[in-house]
Design an enzyme around this catalytic site. Sequence first.
Site, PDB file in Angstrom:
ATOM      1  N   THR A 235       0.847  -1.178   0.000  1.00 38.31           N
ATOM      2  CA  THR A 235       0.000   0.000   0.000  1.00 38.31           C
ATOM      3  C   THR A 235       0.889   1.236   0.000  1.00 38.31           C
ATOM      4  O   THR A 235       2.107   1.154   0.196  1.00 38.31           O
ATOM      5  CB  THR A 235      -0.943  -0.013   1.227  1.00 38.31           C
ATOM      6  OG1 THR A 235      -1.817   1.115   1.197  1.00 38.31           O
ATOM      7  CG2 THR A 235      -0.159   0.018   2.536  1.00 38.31           C
ATOM      8  N   CYS A 236       0.291   2.403  -0.259  1.00 39.04           N
ATOM      9  CA  CYS A 236       1.048   3.665  -0.252  1.00 39.04           C
ATOM     10  C   CYS A 236       0.040   4.792  -0.132  1.00 39.04           C
ATOM     11  O   CYS A 236      -0.956   4.674   0.588  1.00 39.04           O
ATOM     12  CB  CYS A 236       1.913   3.792  -1.505  1.00 39.04           C
ATOM     13  SG  CYS A 236       0.995   3.766  -3.055  1.00 39.04           S
ATOM     14  N   GLY A 237       0.248   5.890  -0.847  1.00 37.01           N
ATOM     15  CA  GLY A 237      -0.709   6.983  -0.809  1.00 37.01           C
ATOM     16  C   GLY A 237      -1.899   6.758  -1.720  1.00 37.01           C
ATOM     17  O   GLY A 237      -3.047   6.935  -1.322  1.00 37.01           O
TER      18      GLY A 237
END
Length: 280
Positions: A235-237
Amino acid sequence: MDALVSTEWLARELGASDLRIVDASWHMPAANRQPRAEFEAAHIPGAVFFDIDEIADTSSSLPHMLPSPEKFASRMQALGLGDGSRIVVYDNSELRSSARVWWMLRVFGSHQVAILDGGLQKWRSEGRPVESGKPIVRHRHYTPWMDDKAVRSLAQMKSNLTTKAEQVLDARAASRFSGSEPEPRPGLRSGHIPGARNLPYKELLNEDGTFKRGEELRAAFEQTGVDLSRPVVTTCGSGITAAVLTFGLHLLGHDKVALYDGSWTEWGSQPDTPAVTGSL
């Protein structure tokens, strides 16, 4: 074709009848860069431009979510990316956005897909040729298909809070992960998904933007406490740099990995999703 190809390899293969080259450059809005305009000014000969924000579910309030298989296939046909093509993806972005398009192509059924190590920056630094303008493309057939096992939804991520069946690995900078730095998108809480570990995507790259390999790459994951024998969700932004982690795991032969498409832009905007601040 290896998943990661060198500039030397691509230079030798230019002009091959089954080879397609894709510019997947994408930048955060604050960068104030126009990747399509930059592409038209200079790109690797024969390349086409993949618009991450348009080849997406544009009905969603979230940025560049995966489109339907039918829309994806239609856009690939328009770009001349057909069934049976060998596709090399590159970018001119510090975010290594080529990994996002590599992941998308694999989700939608393309398996002969590689990333150009070092991207356009390395290509140009070596004095290799570029061309300008809009490419002339011949449409090719692309079969719509989707492997949703490589994608995680909000509901699945909520369920994983209880089951802990999958390790969650966050590609954002440590300051965003801990919540000490506010999110760049308005309206989002700070912090991270409970139980997630942090591996900033840049930790997988050398100073020249090429990928680490072998034991050096493996160590980047293991130092976070990730068990490479167990499934991982990245996951990330907004699902861009999470794909860098997904690609790094692929280079290590670890394919029990999925990507949370909504990422923190979705999780951090929900009223009922828990968020943790501080480092581990």
